[in-house]
Design a protein around this motif. Structure first.
Motif, PDB file in Angstrom:
ATOM      1  N   VAL A  43     -64.714  25.593  -0.272  1.00  0.00           N
ATOM      2  CA  VAL A  43     -63.687  24.850   0.470  1.00  0.00           C
ATOM      3  C   VAL A  43     -63.991  23.365   0.314  1.00  0.00           C
ATOM      4  N   VAL A  44     -63.001  22.600  -0.122  1.00  0.00           N
ATOM      5  CA  VAL A  44     -63.168  21.154  -0.234  1.00  0.00           C
ATOM      6  C   VAL A  44     -61.922  20.479   0.339  1.00  0.00           C
ATOM      7  N   GLU A  45     -62.064  19.222   0.735  1.00  0.00           N
ATOM      8  CA  GLU A  45     -60.927  18.439   1.219  1.00  0.00           C
ATOM      9  C   GLU A  45     -60.639  17.316   0.248  1.00  0.00           C
ATOM     10  N   ARG A  46     -59.356  17.178  -0.102  1.00  0.00           N
ATOM     11  CA  ARG A  46     -58.909  16.093  -0.976  1.00  0.00           C
ATOM     12  C   ARG A  46     -57.568  15.591  -0.478  1.00  0.00           C
ATOM     13  N   ASP A  47     -57.489  14.304  -0.253  1.00  0.00           N
ATOM     14  CA  ASP A  47     -56.239  13.669   0.130  1.00  0.00           C
ATOM     15  C   ASP A  47     -55.603  14.345   1.349  1.00  0.00           C
ATOM     16  N   GLY A  48     -56.439  14.688   2.315  1.00  0.00           N
ATOM     17  CA  GLY A  48     -55.924  15.253   3.555  1.00  0.00           C
ATOM     18  C   GLY A  48     -55.555  16.716   3.492  1.00  0.00           C
ATOM     19  N   LEU A  49     -55.831  17.382   2.378  1.00  0.00           N
ATOM     20  CA  LEU A  49     -55.544  18.809   2.228  1.00  0.00           C
ATOM     21  C   LEU A  49     -56.842  19.570   2.045  1.00  0.00           C
TER      22      LEU A  49
END
Length: 332
Positions: A117-123
């Motif tokens: 699980v990673v977060e990128r640009d608020g997603l």
């Protein structure tokens, strides 16, 4: 905004675990035959609704090392819940290693596993895999691609969205559902629109639904796509989340609502000579949507403009526009 995508195909794939300015090239991969698995990726006709052949992921079907997670839900794109037994809160990366119950087309279920699980640009992006046998775990979206969890499910035939609160979709990168979230049409959010009399919050779920129809060139809103892999389109909307690309060389193709194209100036693809199968399809199945030379389509009187559409319910309003080239010739 000119945009480039990855997957192009049909509307399949729901793990439902169940697809500034932007210029898009509706991308594609060749069909993959995962012969030993019922999870074969489906790529039909250039624009995939999603990337996998599941019809829903159950919020109440999440376990980690055999321990059930209770009260699982979505906070935007972040899975949240509590651990059975001690009631400890879990969210996001806490779901790495969790087995999630996905529903297949025939109503049976199978467990898939969150491996990252990673977060990128608020997603939040989830890497999700299934056991293909012999110790081989295969990414449900295709190698190197992740999935964005989105509330509800999509009908694999009609493209209709349904949200009973009990299921969500792992929307694959590059396919229509995931693309539209990445482009800023985040169905869990609202965006303000203002005129001289005040401001109103606009529910972006409407823009997300209209975007899915637009990406797939689902003109009649019946789930039938009319695009090909590698098709360039320009995308913009009534709120300015995406803006028109100046000098793209493209011309207005259509205005879009949640139910498909409100009006079509030209199709994304033509046939050979005078043949145009996509235009013929529109004239046969939703003739009122063919604009022809009608200047009101894309014109100043459209409800796309807030001067005309501010009071129009979002379910009826023309909220997206796209442009495309007019020289594309279908190889089919």
């Amino acid at each position: 905004m000119l945009k480039r995508g990855f997957l192009a195909g049909a509307m399949v794939g729901l793990i439902s675990l169940g697809a500034g300015c932007a210029a898009e090239i509706d991308g594609g991969e060749d069909e993959e035959a995962l012969a030993e698995s019922s999870f074969a990726m489906s790529r039909l006709n250039g624009m995939n609704l999603n990337g996998v052949r599941f019809n829903g992921v159950r919020f109440n079907g999440v376990r980690f090392n055999g321990v059930r997670f209770n009260g699982v839900s979505l906070d935007a794109t972040t899975l949240v819940g509590t651990r059975e037994g001690d009631g400890a809160p879990v969210a996001g990366a806490d779901f790495i290693g969790a087995d999630v119950e996905a529903v297949l087309d025939d109503g049976s279920s199978v467990a898939v596993r969150v491996t990252n699980v990673v977060e990128r640009d608020g997603l939040q992006y989830y890497t999700v895999k299934y056991n293909a046998g012999l110790g081989v775990w295969v990414n449900i979206c295709g190698e190197g691609l992740d999935a964005i969890p989105v509330k509800g499910t999509w009908d694999a035939v009609t493209g209709a969205h349904s949200d009973d609160g009990g299921m969500f979709t792992f929307a694959c990168q590059g396919a229509a559902i995931g693309k539209c979230a990445e482009w800023g049409y985040r169905e869990w959010m609202a965006e303000a629109e203002c005129n001289a009399s005040g401001c109103e919050d606009r529910d972006l779920s409407y823009f997300h639904q209209a975007c899915i129809r637009m990406v797939r060139a689902d003109y009649c809103g019946d789930g039938v796509p009319h695009t090909q892999t590698g098709t360039a389109i320009d995308v913009w909307d009534a709120l300015g989340i995406q803006t028109e690309t100046v000098g793209s060389g493209m011309s207005l193709e259509a205005e879009w609502t949640v139910d498909g194209a409100a009006c079509v100036k030209h199709t994304r693809w033509n046939g050979l000579g005078s043949s145009n199968p996509d235009r013929d399809y529109i004239l046969a199945h939703c003739p009122e949507r063919w604009a022809g030379d009608d200047p009101s389509c894309g014109g100043s009187t459209s409800t796309f403009h807030k001067e005309n559409g501010f009071a129009t319910p979002l379910g009826q309003r023309r909220i997206l526009r796209n442009a495309s080239f007019t020289t594309n010739v279908s190889p089919l």
